[in-house]
Write an enzyme that holds these catalytic residues in place. Structure first.
Site, PDB file in Angstrom:
ATOM      1  N   TRP A 138       0.797  -1.217   0.000  1.00  0.00           N
ATOM      2  CA  TRP A 138       0.000   0.000   0.000  1.00  0.00           C
ATOM      3  C   TRP A 138       0.834   1.274   0.000  1.00  0.00           C
ATOM      4  CZ3 TRP A 138       1.952   2.409   4.112  1.00  0.00           C
ATOM      5  CH2 TRP A 138       2.487   1.599   5.133  1.00  0.00           C
ATOM      6  N   ASN A 139       2.131   1.206   0.354  1.00  0.00           N
ATOM      7  CA  ASN A 139       2.846   2.447   0.657  1.00  0.00           C
ATOM      8  C   ASN A 139       3.143   3.315  -0.564  1.00  0.00           C
ATOM      9  OD1 ASN A 139       4.657   0.389  -0.043  1.00  0.00           O
ATOM     10  ND2 ASN A 139       6.326   1.229   1.165  1.00  0.00           N
ATOM     11  N   HIS A 163      -3.520  -6.308  -5.065  1.00  0.00           N
ATOM     12  CA  HIS A 163      -3.015  -5.150  -4.336  1.00  0.00           C
ATOM     13  C   HIS A 163      -3.350  -5.282  -2.850  1.00  0.00           C
ATOM     14  CE1 HIS A 163      -1.036  -1.420  -4.212  1.00  0.00           C
ATOM     15  NE2 HIS A 163      -1.509  -0.863  -5.301  1.00  0.00           N
ATOM     16  N   ALA A 164      -2.701  -4.438  -2.039  1.00  0.00           N
ATOM     17  CA  ALA A 164      -3.027  -4.383  -0.619  1.00  0.00           C
ATOM     18  C   ALA A 164      -4.503  -4.024  -0.453  1.00  0.00           C
ATOM     19  CB  ALA A 164      -2.151  -3.350   0.071  1.00  0.00           C
ATOM     20  N   GLY A 214       6.876  -6.398  -0.231  1.00  0.00           N
ATOM     21  CA  GLY A 214       6.185  -6.453   1.043  1.00  0.00           C
ATOM     22  C   GLY A 214       7.114  -6.827   2.178  1.00  0.00           C
ATOM     23  N   SER A 215       6.539  -7.404   3.197  1.00  0.00           N
ATOM     24  CA  SER A 215       7.274  -7.733   4.409  1.00  0.00           C
ATOM     25  C   SER A 215       8.052  -9.030   4.246  1.00  0.00           C
ATOM     26  CB  SER A 215       6.313  -7.866   5.589  1.00  0.00           C
ATOM     27  OG  SER A 215       5.478  -9.003   5.408  1.00  0.00           O
ATOM     28  N   GLU A 236      10.941  -8.150  -3.275  1.00  0.00           N
ATOM     29  CA  GLU A 236      11.522  -6.926  -2.724  1.00  0.00           C
ATOM     30  C   GLU A 236      10.892  -6.734  -1.360  1.00  0.00           C
ATOM     31  OE1 GLU A 236      11.638  -3.594  -1.148  1.00  0.00           O
ATOM     32  OE2 GLU A 236      10.586  -2.723  -2.857  1.00  0.00           O
ATOM     33  N   CYS A 270      10.423   1.180   2.259  1.00  0.00           N
ATOM     34  CA  CYS A 270      11.460   0.173   2.506  1.00  0.00           C
ATOM     35  C   CYS A 270      12.851   0.763   2.347  1.00  0.00           C
ATOM     36  CB  CYS A 270      11.285  -1.006   1.545  1.00  0.00           C
ATOM     37  SG  CYS A 270       9.768  -1.938   1.805  1.00  0.00           S
ATOM     38  N   GLU A 367      12.905  -3.210  11.394  1.00  0.00           N
ATOM     39  CA  GLU A 367      12.518  -2.107  10.511  1.00  0.00           C
ATOM     40  C   GLU A 367      11.456  -1.270  11.204  1.00  0.00           C
ATOM     41  OE1 GLU A 367      11.310  -1.376   5.859  1.00  0.00           O
ATOM     42  OE2 GLU A 367      10.567  -3.188   6.821  1.00  0.00           O
TER      43      GLU A 367
END
Length: 462
Positions: A138-139, A163-164, A214-215, A236, A270, A367
């Protein structure tokens, strides 16, 4: 497509500055997902044979659509995930840039490469794979998608976007942009589904590859699922990027850039600088400048042009960040400024700087996804490089020095997918982008990113 009961909970678009629900969507059911997968398969059968010049023309048209509607798309991003209007406008512009980049250079990237062998003729040819699933965050709700979609479509693949769930309006807008640009129905589709559907999508035989931003936990899950089905994936993931400032650096410029590098996208990036590693000889000056600049920041409505820092995207992200800060302080970290959530509606967190951070605290090794900077002091270059590498992540790094010998060592020895000297880390269509260690593998952007999702075919003729 494997049959899985659709969740009853709607997918909601919620304004993070106010908490207001803007719009809700019913998740796709099994039949609707099947229709979209079948359409993607049919679209690929045609799109793969579309001349490169026509693919390029459509990407140029997508760039034109973005440019014409930039204000509307920017406001949608601000309303749906909280980024400031200025950063949202810049994101739209960057999406147009990446479309134009691959329209102009894609044919060259995909051209046959002759190789001298003992054959009469031998060469390498690059051919598309098929429908590629993109699991996006989403960022950067437009940029993350376009940096995948532009090279994928230019290469002859088709895209399926999961998508998120908190940016459904952005997801649908992106599909509409490609349709308006002239791409055939099915070349790029948004799938409004929850995360629990991802495994079934990866398993479907029509999906040939997957890319995820993402995470780390999400990356592990997708990599496991893709590996189980022998499908290519690009990951990524997170980052805890160092920002190294040595004694020879331009301290004023480094401090000014540090604020932008940390607070880009309200600190939710990120590749945002997160750990500021400063040589002791200049640490007092750098700290003073950083605190002064953080204190001058305006937190508020992301649509207000005067706002520097908007809200975090969700209440969960706010709670996680606040817990990380409080836990770090309880273990000995010192708050130089901020350190708390702000009262009132919305997911606002005060711009924060932590110092004296112990190794066993979250601020040292995790993070921090929000406007929190971790400040470290080191004796010099050797200690700076050791601390920069003392992380499980390896996405990007920014390093500041005017000494050529120091610069060579920083570029060589910092363990990251990119090292930016005397500048903040950023993605650029001309350069490969990605990480190492727990920040993932594979590359996006540039020629290298385009070739992640093609069949690299050897042709040998006697």
């Amino acid at each position: 497509m494997a049959q899985t009961q659709s969740p009853s909970r709607p997918i909601a678009s919620v304004n993070p500055a106010t908490g207001q629900t803007l719009k809700t969507f019913a998740p796709l059911d099994d039949a609707e997902i099947e229709q979209k997968l079948a359409l993607a398969s049919r679209a690929f059968a045609c799109h793969r044979h579309t001349p490169l010049a026509e693919r390029a023309r459509r990407l140029q048209a997508a760039a034109d659509v973005l440019t014409t509607g930039r204000e509307r798309y920017a406001r949608l991003m601000s309303a749906e995930m909280g980024k400031t209007l200025a950063s949202a406008l810049a994101e739209v512009d960057k999406c147009a840039l990446v479309c134009r980049f691959y329209a102009e250079h894609g044919a060259g990237f995909l051209a046959d490469v002759p190789v001298v062998t003992d054959a009469t003729r031998s060469f390498v040819r690059y051919q598309p794979l098929g429908p590629v699933l993109a699991v996006m965050p989403w960022n950067f709700p437009f940029w993350q998608v376009f940096r995948f979609a532009a090279p994928a479509l230019m290469a002859g693949n088709v895209g399926l976007l999961k998508h998120a769930s908190n940016v459904p309006q952005c997801a649908l807008a992106i599909e509409a942009i490609f349709l308006e640009a002239g791409f055939a129905p099915g070349c790029f589709q948004t799938l409004l589904v929850g995360a629990e559907r991802t495994a079934d999508l990866i398993a479907d035989v029509r999906v040939v590859a997957v890319t995820l931003t993402g995470s780390e936990p999400a990356g592990r899950s997708v990599a496991s699922q893709a590996g189980n089905h022998l499908k290519k994936c690009v990951l990524e993931l997170g980052g805890s990027d160092p920002f190294v400032v040595l004694e020879s650096a331009d301290i004023q410029k480094a401090a000014q850039t540090a604020v932008t590098a940390r607070l880009i996208n309200n600190g939710q990036s990120c590749i945002a600088a997160k750990r500021f590693i400063v040589a002791e000889a200049v640490a007092d000056t750098f700290e003073k400048l950083l605190v002064e600049r953080f204190a001058a920041l305006k937190v508020g409505d992301p649509l207000d042009p005067a706002t520097d820092v908007g809200p975090l995207a969700t209440p969960t992200i706010l709670k996680t960040l606040d817990t990380q800060v409080h836990d770090s302080v309880s273990r000995g970290a010192r708050v130089l400024i901020g350190g708390k959530a702000l009262p009132g509606p919305g997911n606002f967190y005060a711009p924060t700087i932590l110092a004296d951070i112990p190794p066993d605290s979250p601020a040292y090794g995790e993070e921090l996804f929000g406007p929190v900077a971790a400040l470290f002091r080191v004796p010099g270059l050797d200690a700076a490089i050791r601390l920069a590498n003392d992380t499980a992540f390896g996405l990007g790094a920014s390093a500041w020095s005017t000494d050529p010998a120091e610069i060579d060592r920083l570029a060589e020895e910092i363990e990251a997918g990119s090292v930016f000297i005397n500048g903040m880390v950023k993605s650029d269509p001309r350069l490969p982008f990605g990480g190492t260690k727990l920040s993932g593998y594979g590359r996006e952007l540039s020629r290298e990113g385009m070739l992640e999702f093609v069949n690299i075919k050897t042709v040998w003729e006697l």
